[in-house]
Design an enzyme around this catalytic site. Structure first.
Site, PDB file in Angstrom:
ATOM      1  N   GLY A   1      53.799 -51.990  14.270  1.00 60.30           N
ATOM      2  CA  GLY A   1      53.059 -50.935  14.952  1.00 60.30           C
ATOM      3  C   GLY A   1      53.745 -49.582  14.993  1.00 60.30           C
ATOM      4  CE  LYS A   2      58.581 -48.998  11.026  1.00 55.56           C
ATOM      5  NZ  LYS A   2      58.159 -50.387  10.687  1.00 55.56           N
ATOM      6  CB  THR A   3      51.958 -46.308  11.161  1.00 57.66           C
ATOM      7  OG1 THR A   3      52.932 -46.564  10.127  1.00 57.66           O
ATOM      8  CG2 THR A   3      51.076 -45.152  10.720  1.00 57.66           C
TER       9      THR A   3
ATOM     10  CE  LYS B   1      57.539 -44.774   6.213  1.00 55.42           C
ATOM     11  NZ  LYS B   1      57.182 -45.909   7.043  1.00 55.42           N
TER      12      LYS B   1
ATOM     13  CD  GLU C   1      55.822 -44.781  10.555  1.00 58.10           C
ATOM     14  OE1 GLU C   1      55.506 -45.959  10.299  1.00 58.10           O
ATOM     15  OE2 GLU C   1      55.019 -43.831  10.496  1.00 58.10           O
ATOM     16  N   GLY C   2      60.702 -44.501  10.712  1.00 60.00           N
ATOM     17  CA  GLY C   2      61.534 -45.244   9.774  1.00 60.00           C
ATOM     18  C   GLY C   2      60.723 -46.212   8.932  1.00 60.00           C
ATOM     19  CB  ALA C   3      60.991 -47.543   5.650  1.00 62.83           C
ATOM     20  N   GLY C   4      60.498 -50.133   7.920  1.00 60.72           N
ATOM     21  CA  GLY C   4      61.009 -51.446   8.315  1.00 60.72           C
ATOM     22  C   GLY C   4      61.855 -51.361   9.574  1.00 60.72           C
TER      23      GLY C   4
END
Length: 202
Positions: free
Chosen positions: A15-17, A33, A100-103
């Site tokens: 649910g980061k996005t 991002k 926003e990070g990835a993973g």
């Protein structure tokens, strides 16, 4: 300079996005991002543009756009490049910036750098996002411990989606902090995010 806010999670797909969209709308912040892996026709930045209604937010281009939907280090190798964190520079803005990070935190970027190293580099406030599933207590507390060992404080704790009082109680007791709930929206669009963000307390 306003410290950026780094949205990270206990894994992929937690649910980061959606969390980034809510925070960006609420704060009328900019969004960035740094690394996009795969799905270049519908990136997270594209999704945010479609979810944020205010006219103040700017959407900054990714430092790396990788064609393959894998961990950044693997996607970069398949694309014939190496991710260089020295080339991942904060966008110039006087506005609050949502990153926003990835993973998750320990996602590798190259042979030596991890996603958490970007948090350190940017001296960012951290929002840790989790979902309730079997194993999520372990993943959440491990993520929090990794942040603690790296002398990084969790600024906000977000549960995204289905709630579980038992799991949340354990997590909040161990971390000694309250959490924010962001639901799974039946209809996910600008109106929904705008309405939710208007009554959302940070």
């Amino acid at each position: 300079m306003i410290r950026p806010i780094f949205i990270t999670g206990i894994g992929t797909g937690v649910g980061k996005t959606v969390t980034s969209a809510v925070f960006t709308e609420k704060l009328r912040a900019d969004y960035w991002k740094p690394i996009q892996s795969g799905d270049l026709d519908n990136t997270d930045t594209d999704q945010l543009r479609g979810l944020v209604a205010n006219e103040s937010s700017m959407f900054h281009p990714e430092a790396y756009r990788l064609t393959q939907p894998f961990s950044p280090h693997k996607s970069a190798v398949l694309d014939g490049i190496t991710i260089d964190t020295d080339k991942i520079i904060l966008p110039r803005t006087t506005n609050q910036l949502i990153i926003e990070g990835a993973g998750g935190l320990m996602v590798p970027l190259n042979d030596k750098d991890l996603m958490i190293d970007l948090i350190k580099k940017f001296n960012a406030d951290v929002v840790l996002v989790f979902q309730n599933y079997l194993g999520s207590i372990n993943h959440t507390l491990m993520s929090a411990e990794i942040l603690r060992l790296n002398h990084i404080k969790i600024n906000k704790l977000v549960i995204c989606g289905r709630r579980d009082a038992s799991s949340e109680k354990v997590i909040c007791q161990h971390l000694k902090m309250d959490l924010i709930h962001i639901p799974i929206f039946e209809k996910l669009d600008k109106g929904t995010i705008q309405e939710f963000a208007s009554g959302f307390n940070l």
